[in-house]
Design a protein around this motif. Structure first.
Motif, PDB file in Angstrom:
ATOM      1  N   GLN A  29       0.829  -1.204   0.000  1.00 13.84           N
ATOM      2  CA  GLN A  29       0.000   0.000   0.000  1.00 13.84           C
ATOM      3  C   GLN A  29       0.865   1.256   0.000  1.00 13.84           C
ATOM      4  O   GLN A  29       0.517   2.262  -0.615  1.00 13.84           O
ATOM      5  CB  GLN A  29      -0.990   0.019   1.160  1.00 13.84           C
ATOM      6  N   PHE A  30       2.040   1.206   0.676  1.00 12.59           N
ATOM      7  CA  PHE A  30       2.943   2.359   0.678  1.00 12.59           C
ATOM      8  C   PHE A  30       3.597   2.530  -0.695  1.00 12.59           C
ATOM      9  O   PHE A  30       3.723   3.643  -1.194  1.00 12.59           O
ATOM     10  CB  PHE A  30       4.010   2.210   1.769  1.00 12.59           C
ATOM     11  N   GLN A  31       3.982   1.415  -1.310  1.00 13.06           N
ATOM     12  CA  GLN A  31       4.564   1.484  -2.650  1.00 13.06           C
ATOM     13  C   GLN A  31       3.552   2.062  -3.637  1.00 13.06           C
ATOM     14  O   GLN A  31       3.892   2.921  -4.456  1.00 13.06           O
ATOM     15  CB  GLN A  31       4.983   0.093  -3.121  1.00 13.06           C
ATOM     16  N   LEU A  32       2.317   1.600  -3.560  1.00 10.55           N
ATOM     17  CA  LEU A  32       1.268   2.085  -4.451  1.00 10.55           C
ATOM     18  C   LEU A  32       1.028   3.574  -4.233  1.00 10.55           C
ATOM     19  O   LEU A  32       0.864   4.328  -5.207  1.00 10.55           O
ATOM     20  CB  LEU A  32      -0.018   1.286  -4.240  1.00 10.55           C
ATOM     21  N   ALA A  33       1.022   4.019  -2.988  1.00 12.29           N
ATOM     22  CA  ALA A  33       0.791   5.437  -2.691  1.00 12.29           C
ATOM     23  C   ALA A  33       1.900   6.308  -3.288  1.00 12.29           C
ATOM     24  O   ALA A  33       1.619   7.363  -3.875  1.00 12.29           O
ATOM     25  CB  ALA A  33       0.702   5.656  -1.185  1.00 12.29           C
ATOM     26  N   ILE A  34       3.137   5.868  -3.167  1.00 11.52           N
ATOM     27  CA  ILE A  34       4.254   6.636  -3.721  1.00 11.52           C
ATOM     28  C   ILE A  34       4.192   6.633  -5.241  1.00 11.52           C
ATOM     29  O   ILE A  34       4.402   7.663  -5.887  1.00 11.52           O
ATOM     30  CB  ILE A  34       5.599   6.105  -3.193  1.00 11.52           C
ATOM     31  N   ALA A  38       3.725   9.913  -7.613  1.00 13.56           N
ATOM     32  CA  ALA A  38       4.658  10.169  -8.714  1.00 13.56           C
ATOM     33  C   ALA A  38       3.903  10.385 -10.014  1.00 13.56           C
ATOM     34  O   ALA A  38       4.186  11.330 -10.764  1.00 13.56           O
ATOM     35  CB  ALA A  38       5.647   9.004  -8.852  1.00 13.56           C
ATOM     36  N   LEU A  39       2.933   9.531 -10.276  1.00 19.65           N
ATOM     37  CA  LEU A  39       2.144   9.642 -11.496  1.00 19.65           C
ATOM     38  C   LEU A  39       1.411  10.979 -11.550  1.00 19.65           C
ATOM     39  O   LEU A  39       1.431  11.683 -12.563  1.00 19.65           O
ATOM     40  CB  LEU A  39       1.155   8.479 -11.584  1.00 19.65           C
ATOM     41  N   GLU A  40       0.794  11.351 -10.437  1.00 19.02           N
ATOM     42  CA  GLU A  40       0.055  12.605 -10.384  1.00 19.02           C
ATOM     43  C   GLU A  40       0.965  13.813 -10.521  1.00 19.02           C
ATOM     44  O   GLU A  40       0.565  14.849 -11.039  1.00 19.02           O
ATOM     45  CB  GLU A  40      -0.765  12.679  -9.100  1.00 19.02           C
ATOM     46  N   ALA A  41       2.221  13.690 -10.070  1.00 22.55           N
ATOM     47  CA  ALA A  41       3.183  14.790 -10.165  1.00 22.55           C
ATOM     48  C   ALA A  41       3.957  14.762 -11.477  1.00 22.55           C
ATOM     49  O   ALA A  41       4.774  15.649 -11.741  1.00 22.55           O
ATOM     50  CB  ALA A  41       4.159  14.726  -8.977  1.00 22.55           C
TER      51      ALA A  41
END
Length: 109
Positions: A29-34, A38-41
């Motif tokens: 879940q932490f990997q997915l959040a990061i 990244a994708l959004e930025a």
């Protein structure tokens, strides 16, 4: 290791050659959040991690692209799917892009 001088044209790569990749084993879940951040930025996951850690990132724009590794066996399967010869890799790539675009248009929009 020898004490030979690094050629001038390679001087800018000396620091990069000394860099060490660090891998993080963390909860999915932490990997997915990061990755999502990244994708959004508009960043790579690596640049997002550098940003979170307060480290500088490469400001040069990167050509956004998706990649997939295809083995000779994959080309055989795809050639059969598209009615092509496996050595027609450029035409297979075009068909793959068409499939990916169709996927996005039918499943995401």
């Amino acid at each position: 290791m020898s004490n030979r001088k690094v050629p001038e044209k390679w001087q800018s790569n000396v620091k990069a050659m000394k860099a060490v990749q660090v891998a993080f084993d963390m909860d999915e879940q932490f990997q997915l959040a990061i990755r999502r951040e990244a994708l959004e930025a508009g960043l790579s996951p690596s640049d997002q991690i550098r940003t979170i850690l307060g480290l500088p990132t490469n400001k040069r724009p990167k050509r956004p692209r998706l990649t997939v590794s295809l083995s000779p066996d994959d080309y055989e399967v795809l050639a059969e799917k598209y009615g092509l010869d496996a050595d027609q890799q450029l035409e297979i790539k075009r068909k793959l892009m068409d499939d990916l675009i169709l996927h996005v248009k039918t499943n995401i929009e």
